[in-house]
Motif scaffolding. Structure first.
Motif, PDB file in Angstrom:
ATOM      1  N   UNK A  35       0.546  -2.730 -13.757  1.00 43.28           N
ATOM      2  CA  UNK A  35      -0.228  -2.874 -12.534  1.00 43.28           C
ATOM      3  C   UNK A  35      -1.571  -2.165 -12.702  1.00 43.28           C
ATOM      4  N   UNK A  36      -2.633  -2.652 -12.037  1.00 42.47           N
ATOM      5  CA  UNK A  36      -3.959  -2.050 -12.222  1.00 42.47           C
ATOM      6  C   UNK A  36      -4.117  -0.678 -11.565  1.00 42.47           C
ATOM      7  N   UNK A  37      -3.248  -0.333 -10.615  1.00 42.65           N
ATOM      8  CA  UNK A  37      -3.354   0.967  -9.945  1.00 42.65           C
ATOM      9  C   UNK A  37      -1.988   1.394  -9.466  1.00 42.65           C
ATOM     10  N   UNK A  38      -1.932   2.612  -8.906  1.00 43.16           N
ATOM     11  CA  UNK A  38      -0.664   3.161  -8.435  1.00 43.16           C
ATOM     12  C   UNK A  38      -0.508   3.070  -6.920  1.00 43.16           C
ATOM     13  N   UNK A  39      -1.393   2.329  -6.254  1.00 44.11           N
ATOM     14  CA  UNK A  39      -1.281   2.161  -4.794  1.00 44.11           C
ATOM     15  C   UNK A  39      -0.098   1.245  -4.473  1.00 44.11           C
ATOM     16  N   UNK A  40       0.316   1.273  -3.210  1.00 41.55           N
ATOM     17  CA  UNK A  40       1.352   0.340  -2.775  1.00 41.55           C
ATOM     18  C   UNK A  40       0.897  -1.099  -3.003  1.00 41.55           C
ATOM     19  N   UNK A 108     -12.900   3.941 -13.495  1.00 45.90           N
ATOM     20  CA  UNK A 108     -12.178   2.681 -13.662  1.00 45.90           C
ATOM     21  C   UNK A 108     -10.777   2.761 -13.071  1.00 45.90           C
ATOM     22  N   UNK A 109     -10.236   1.598 -12.733  1.00 50.50           N
ATOM     23  CA  UNK A 109      -8.856   1.540 -12.249  1.00 50.50           C
ATOM     24  C   UNK A 109      -7.913   2.020 -13.332  1.00 50.50           C
ATOM     25  N   UNK A 110      -6.782   2.575 -12.903  1.00 47.15           N
ATOM     26  CA  UNK A 110      -5.789   3.071 -13.843  1.00 47.15           C
ATOM     27  C   UNK A 110      -4.403   2.906 -13.248  1.00 47.15           C
ATOM     28  N   UNK A 111      -3.410   2.486 -14.048  1.00 53.42           N
ATOM     29  CA  UNK A 111      -2.047   2.363 -13.514  1.00 53.42           C
ATOM     30  C   UNK A 111      -1.475   3.683 -13.035  1.00 53.42           C
ATOM     31  N   UNK A 112      -2.099   4.777 -13.470  1.00 56.96           N
ATOM     32  CA  UNK A 112      -1.558   6.086 -13.140  1.00 56.96           C
ATOM     33  C   UNK A 112      -2.085   6.711 -11.866  1.00 56.96           C
ATOM     34  N   UNK A 113      -3.016   6.061 -11.192  1.00 60.38           N
ATOM     35  CA  UNK A 113      -3.552   6.679  -9.983  1.00 60.38           C
ATOM     36  C   UNK A 113      -4.002   5.624  -8.977  1.00 60.38           C
ATOM     37  N   UNK A 114      -4.190   6.064  -7.761  1.00 58.75           N
ATOM     38  CA  UNK A 114      -4.653   5.194  -6.680  1.00 58.75           C
ATOM     39  C   UNK A 114      -5.955   5.768  -6.148  1.00 58.75           C
ATOM     40  N   UNK A 115      -7.063   5.088  -6.396  1.00 54.64           N
ATOM     41  CA  UNK A 115      -8.371   5.556  -5.927  1.00 54.64           C
ATOM     42  C   UNK A 115      -8.561   5.125  -4.475  1.00 54.64           C
ATOM     43  N   UNK A 116      -8.472   6.074  -3.558  1.00 57.46           N
ATOM     44  CA  UNK A 116      -8.614   5.753  -2.137  1.00 57.46           C
ATOM     45  C   UNK A 116     -10.015   6.075  -1.656  1.00 57.46           C
ATOM     46  N   UNK A 117     -10.577   5.211  -0.817  1.00 54.96           N
ATOM     47  CA  UNK A 117     -11.927   5.390  -0.305  1.00 54.96           C
ATOM     48  C   UNK A 117     -11.955   5.285   1.208  1.00 54.96           C
ATOM     49  N   UNK A 118     -12.782   6.112   1.826  1.00 56.46           N
ATOM     50  CA  UNK A 118     -13.090   6.003   3.252  1.00 56.46           C
ATOM     51  C   UNK A 118     -14.537   5.560   3.377  1.00 56.46           C
ATOM     52  N   UNK A 139      -9.948  10.115  -1.538  1.00 63.62           N
ATOM     53  CA  UNK A 139     -10.608  10.592  -2.760  1.00 63.62           C
ATOM     54  C   UNK A 139     -12.125  10.479  -2.663  1.00 63.62           C
ATOM     55  N   UNK A 140     -12.584   9.327  -2.194  1.00 62.71           N
ATOM     56  CA  UNK A 140     -14.014   9.043  -2.072  1.00 62.71           C
ATOM     57  C   UNK A 140     -14.333   8.847  -0.594  1.00 62.71           C
ATOM     58  N   UNK A 256     -12.994   0.827  -5.527  1.00 64.25           N
ATOM     59  CA  UNK A 256     -11.819   1.549  -5.045  1.00 64.25           C
ATOM     60  C   UNK A 256     -10.574   0.681  -5.192  1.00 64.25           C
ATOM     61  N   UNK A 257      -9.404   1.307  -5.138  1.00 66.39           N
ATOM     62  CA  UNK A 257      -8.138   0.584  -5.151  1.00 66.39           C
ATOM     63  C   UNK A 257      -7.593   0.377  -3.740  1.00 66.39           C
ATOM     64  N   UNK A 258      -7.965   1.258  -2.830  1.00 63.05           N
ATOM     65  CA  UNK A 258      -7.488   1.190  -1.446  1.00 63.05           C
ATOM     66  C   UNK A 258      -8.638   1.632  -0.543  1.00 63.05           C
ATOM     67  N   UNK A 259      -8.970   0.817   0.448  1.00 67.09           N
ATOM     68  CA  UNK A 259     -10.153   1.077   1.277  1.00 67.09           C
ATOM     69  C   UNK A 259      -9.758   1.271   2.736  1.00 67.09           C
ATOM     70  N   UNK A 260     -10.230   2.375   3.313  1.00 65.64           N
ATOM     71  CA  UNK A 260     -10.035   2.695   4.725  1.00 65.64           C
ATOM     72  C   UNK A 260     -11.404   2.640   5.406  1.00 65.64           C
TER      73      UNK A 260
END
Length: 313
Positions: A35-40, A108-118, A139-140, A256-260
């Motif tokens: 998977x490209x990231x670790x987010x849900x 860059x995206x990584x299977x080991x983490x979820x880059x979250x942005x607000x 995170x951002x 980002x991998x997840x955007x709020x």
């Protein structure tokens, strides 16, 4: 003898665990690693609506080696009536990268983490929202223009990793905050170089800060071609050009991998009043931008769970 039996049982247990891992767990570990990231849910795993709009824009930020096409330049120069040539543009950009990093830093995206942005807009619906801790948890945290935090921390948070601005909306920044310039004309590109060094002496349609407090090693410049991509693809050419807020939101979907999303939406008069002030011009609405189209797209992306939209009031 008892010791040897205990050791044998222990080793037998390890063997059993290893077999269980290989047979029952390792396929899931392999699947997660693919998977490209670790987010849900990763953005690149989006549904048909997302795939229709999204294309992997390889260089959302300018770099020293990026060459803007003449077609994209001609589109961009019409945004605020630029009269200078593509040659003048390229010379100005070249001077920028003698001062700031040659490439923008994007993790860059990584299977080991979820880059979250607000993405924090400036709408009045942030008042009494108590979103501050949730915003700061990401995170951002991207803020824009004259958005402020002091005195409003409970509702808008205090953390800022990226601050979007252009000369007419620039504010002083902390040393660890990235200044992300959204250029709408060559003057904007010229301004960032001089405002960080000798001082800018030109003029624009609004007063412009001669000097700005910001870390030149953290400066990033949005690619004009990305602006056109947002206008043509995401907004289907509605409005003269996209608002700063909507371009920031689409940018977040690319880095980002997840955007709020916070602080977007009009007041009862149809104006996007700020959480720290009421707009004096009640006829402004969203100006040259297609505010209704932008808001509807945000709501639709939220409905499809591509981003998380916090509407405040």
């Amino acid at each position: 003898m008892k010791f040897k039996v205990s050791v044998f049982i222990f080793l037998l247990g390890l063997t059993g665990i290893g077999l269980f891992w290989r047979a029952d767990i390792s396929p899931y570990v392999t699947l997660l690693a693919q998977r490209p990231c670790a987010c849900d849910r990763c953005l690149s795993e989006g549904d048909s609506l997302f795939q229709q709009r999204f294309s992997k824009f390889d260089e959302p930020f300018l770099s020293a080696n990026y060459n803007l096409s003449e077609d994209n330049f001609n589109w961009w120069k019409r945004l605020q009536g630029e009269v200078r040539s593509l040659t003048a543009y390229r010379e100005t950009v070249e001077r920028i990268f003698q001062l700031v990093p040659a490439t923008a830093h994007v993790e860059a995206s990584s299977p080991g983490r979820c880059r979250t942005c607000a993405v924090v807009g400036n709408s009045g619906n942030l008042m009494n929202s108590h979103y501050g801790p949730l915003i700061d948890f990401q995170d951002v945290v991207i803020r824009m223009n004259t958005g402020r935090t002091k005195g409003y921390e409970a509702d808008v948070g205090a953390k800022t990793t990226h601050h979007i601005a252009y000369p007419e909306s620039a504010v002083d920044l902390e040393n660890n905050t990235r200044l992300v310039l959204f250029p709408f004309k060559i003057l904007d590109l010229d301004w960032v170089t001089k405002a960080l060094t000798t001082g800018f002496t030109g003029s624009s349609y609004l007063p412009v800060k001669s000097n700005i407090k910001a870390n030149k090693d953290l400066v990033m410049v949005l690619n004009p071609a990305f602006m056109r991509y947002v206008h043509d693809v995401w907004l289907q050419k509605k409005g003269k050009y996209p608002s700063t807020g909507f371009m920031t939101l689409v940018l977040a979907l690319h880095i980002c991998d997840e955007v709020h999303v916070f602080g977007f939406g009009a007041d009862s008069d149809g104006n996007w009043s700020h959480y720290w002030e009421q707009l004096r011009d009640k006829k402004l609405k969203t100006g040259v931008h297609s505010g209704g189209e932008e808001y509807n797209m945000i709501a639709e992306l939220s409905k499809h769970q591509i981003l998380k939209f916090y509407t405040g009031w």
